[in-house]
Motif scaffolding. Structure first.
Motif, PDB file in Angstrom:
ATOM      1  N   ASP A 297      51.941  11.476 -12.473  1.00 51.05           N
ATOM      2  CA  ASP A 297      52.869  10.485 -12.358  1.00 51.05           C
ATOM      3  C   ASP A 297      53.975  10.366 -13.398  1.00 51.05           C
ATOM      4  N   ILE A 298      53.778  10.657 -14.506  1.00 47.99           N
ATOM      5  CA  ILE A 298      54.749  10.743 -15.750  1.00 47.99           C
ATOM      6  C   ILE A 298      55.723  11.770 -15.223  1.00 47.99           C
ATOM      7  N   ALA A 299      55.236  12.989 -14.728  1.00 46.69           N
ATOM      8  CA  ALA A 299      56.277  14.133 -14.302  1.00 46.69           C
ATOM      9  C   ALA A 299      57.161  13.497 -13.194  1.00 46.69           C
ATOM     10  N   ILE A 300      56.725  12.741 -12.434  1.00 43.17           N
ATOM     11  CA  ILE A 300      57.621  12.262 -11.142  1.00 43.17           C
ATOM     12  C   ILE A 300      58.488  11.068 -11.565  1.00 43.17           C
ATOM     13  N   MET A 301      58.077  10.143 -12.453  1.00 37.21           N
ATOM     14  CA  MET A 301      58.891   9.071 -12.709  1.00 37.21           C
ATOM     15  C   MET A 301      59.794   9.355 -13.835  1.00 37.21           C
ATOM     16  N   ARG A 302      59.562  10.243 -14.577  1.00 40.19           N
ATOM     17  CA  ARG A 302      60.537  10.510 -15.663  1.00 40.19           C
ATOM     18  C   ARG A 302      61.706  11.443 -15.431  1.00 40.19           C
ATOM     19  N   ALA A 303      61.387  12.120 -14.162  1.00 42.80           N
ATOM     20  CA  ALA A 303      62.362  12.939 -13.621  1.00 42.80           C
ATOM     21  C   ALA A 303      63.679  11.985 -13.096  1.00 42.80           C
ATOM     22  N   LEU A 304      63.370  10.823 -12.758  1.00 42.57           N
ATOM     23  CA  LEU A 304      64.444   9.693 -12.105  1.00 42.57           C
ATOM     24  C   LEU A 304      65.235   9.389 -13.212  1.00 42.57           C
ATOM     25  N   PRO A 305      66.570   9.682 -12.759  1.00 45.52           N
ATOM     26  CA  PRO A 305      67.626   8.715 -13.531  1.00 45.52           C
ATOM     27  C   PRO A 305      67.440   7.442 -13.741  1.00 45.52           C
ATOM     28  N   ASN A 306      67.645   6.745 -14.728  1.00 45.00           N
ATOM     29  CA  ASN A 306      67.599   5.274 -15.090  1.00 45.00           C
ATOM     30  C   ASN A 306      66.262   4.866 -15.118  1.00 45.00           C
ATOM     31  N   MET A 307      65.220   5.874 -14.852  1.00 43.38           N
ATOM     32  CA  MET A 307      64.036   5.145 -14.954  1.00 43.38           C
ATOM     33  C   MET A 307      63.390   5.371 -16.362  1.00 43.38           C
ATOM     34  N   VAL A 308      62.883   4.082 -16.775  1.00 39.46           N
ATOM     35  CA  VAL A 308      61.969   4.096 -18.178  1.00 39.46           C
ATOM     36  C   VAL A 308      60.513   4.280 -17.671  1.00 39.46           C
ATOM     37  N   VAL A 309      59.984   4.906 -18.566  1.00 38.77           N
ATOM     38  CA  VAL A 309      58.649   5.353 -18.229  1.00 38.77           C
ATOM     39  C   VAL A 309      57.835   4.847 -19.604  1.00 38.77           C
ATOM     40  N   LEU A 310      56.830   4.209 -19.342  1.00 43.83           N
ATOM     41  CA  LEU A 310      56.170   3.602 -20.518  1.00 43.83           C
ATOM     42  C   LEU A 310      54.485   3.731 -20.485  1.00 43.83           C
TER      43      LEU A 310
END
Length: 309
Positions: free
Chosen positions: A122-135
Motif C-alpha cells: 500500500d505504501i508503494a501504491i499510495m506514494r506514487a500518486l501526485p498530491n497524496m500525503v502518506v503517513l
C-alpha cells in the motif's frame, strides 16, 4: 503500554467529531473493525456505510469534500487501496480533493486473517500518486496527533494503521508535523530508519546492539511522503550507513523513498529490511514477524552483517 493504532483512530475521530461538525465518516461495512463505529454510534447522521462498495466509498467522500466537509473514509488496507484505486487517483488526487483515507489491518501482524488481508504494497501504491500525503504512525500517541492534524491539512491523505497493539515509543508533548521525522535514540555507527511498528522493533534492536558496542541511531519516519530529506542527509553524513525497516514489501516502500533521496543528495550504503517479495500468510503476529525477518533479533543480525560488525 501497548495500544493498537486503529483504536487510537476511532477514539480520536470521535473527539474530532465532537469539536468539528464538518467531520464526516464513511466506511465500507468494516466500521467495527476500523473503530469508526465509535463515531457512527454518536453521530449517525454524519456517518455513511456504503457496504462492500469501495469505489462508492471514495466517490461519496469526494462529494462531501466538494461541499466543504472533511470526510474520513476507513476500511482494511487490502480493500481500500486496490479496489477503488481509479477513484482515488482521479477523484481524490487528480483533483486534489480533501479526503482522508484511513487504512487499517496493514502488514503481516494482521495475523490469522492470512495473506489476502495482509496488505504489504500500500505504501508503494499510495506514494506514487501526485498530491497524496502518506503517513504511518509509530504508535497510538502519534496516531492521535495525526488524526487531529490532518483535519487541518487541505488535500488527500493516506493514513496507514494496524490491527496489532504497538508499544508507545513517542513523546506525548512532541508535536507531529507532516514531512518531518524524529530521532528517538542517538548513535554514531549506523542509523535505523523505521516506520509504524518497526520503530519499536528498531529501538529494541538498538538496545541489543548497544550491548555489543554498536551505537545505532533510531529515526521515526512516520511521514513517508513528503519525507524528511534534511534529516536523512544529516543522518547519512553523521553515521555513514542507513538501515530502513518497514512492515511492507522492500519494493516501493519506505526503503525506496529513502534511497531516492540519498542517491540524489548524499549517497551512502542503504540496507532495506522488509518483506522480501513475498505475500503474507496466516499465523500469530510475533511468529510472522520472525518468519519474515522483522523481529528485533533478526534485525540485529542483519545490521551487524551490513556494517561489518
Amino acid at each position: 503500554m501497548e495500544k493498537a493504532t486503529r483504536d487510537a483512530f476511532g477514539e480520536t475521530l470521535l473527539e474530532l467529531g465532537r469539536k468539528n461538525d464538518k467531520i464526516v465518516a464513511l466506511s465500507a461495512d468494516l466500521q467495527d473493525s476500523t473503530k469508526a463505529i465509535l463515531f457512527q454510534k454518536e453521530f449517525p447522521e454524519r456517518f455513511i456505510n456504503t457496504g462492500i462498495a469501495e469505489q462508492d466509498l471514495i466517490g461519496i467522500a469526494a462529494g462531501y469534500a466538494l461541499e466543504g466537509f472533511i470526510p474520513y473514509v476507513s476500511s482494511f488496507a487490502s480493500f481500500i487501496t486496490t479496489r477503488p484505486f481509479d477513484m482515488i487517483r482521479m477523484l481524490a488526487c487528480y483533483n486534489n480533493i480533501n479526503i482522508k483515507i484511513v487504512a487499517t489491518h496493514t502488514g503481516v501482524t494482521v495475523g490469522e486473517d492470512g495473506g489476502s488481508a495482509q496488505m504489504l504494497e500500500d505504501i508503494a501504491i499510495m506514494r506514487a500518486l501526485p498530491n497524496m500525503v502518506v503517513l504511518c504512525p509509530a504508535d497510538a500517541v502519534e496516531t492521535q496527533k495525526m488524526v487531529d492534524g490532518i483535519a487541518e491539512y487541505n488535500g488527500p491523505v493516506y493514513l496507514r494503521l494496524a490491527r496489532a497493539k504497538y508499544p508507545v515509543v513517542t513523546d506525548e508533548e512532541k508535536a507531529f508535523e507532516i514531512g518531518k521525522g524524529q530521532i528517538l535514540r542517538d548513535g554514531g555507527d549506523v542509523t535505523l530508519v523505521g516506520t509504524g511498528l518497526m520503530v519499536s522493533k528498531a529501538l529494541e534492536a538498538a538496545e541489543i546492539l548497544a550491548g555489543e558496542g554498536i551505537e545505532a541511531r533510531v529515526v521515526n519516519m512516520s511521514s513517508i511522503k513528503p519525507i524528511d530529506r534534511d534529516l536523512l542527509v544529516k543522518c547519512a553524513k553523521e553515521t555513514g550507513k542507513i538501515v530502513t525497516l518497514e512492515e511492507h514489501q522492500v519494493i516501493g516502500g519506505l526503503g525506496g523513498a529513502v534511497c531516492e533521496v540519498l542517491s540524489q543528495e548524499y549517497p551512502v550504503p542503504v540496507k532495506i529490511i522488509g518483506v522480501e517479495n513475498r505475500f503474507g500468510q496466516s499465523g500469530k503476529p510475533d511468529e510472522l514477524l520472525e518468519e519474515y525477518g522483522l523481529d528485533s533479533k533478526s534485525i540485529v543480525g542483519k545490521v551487524k552483517v551490513f556494517i561489518g560488525g
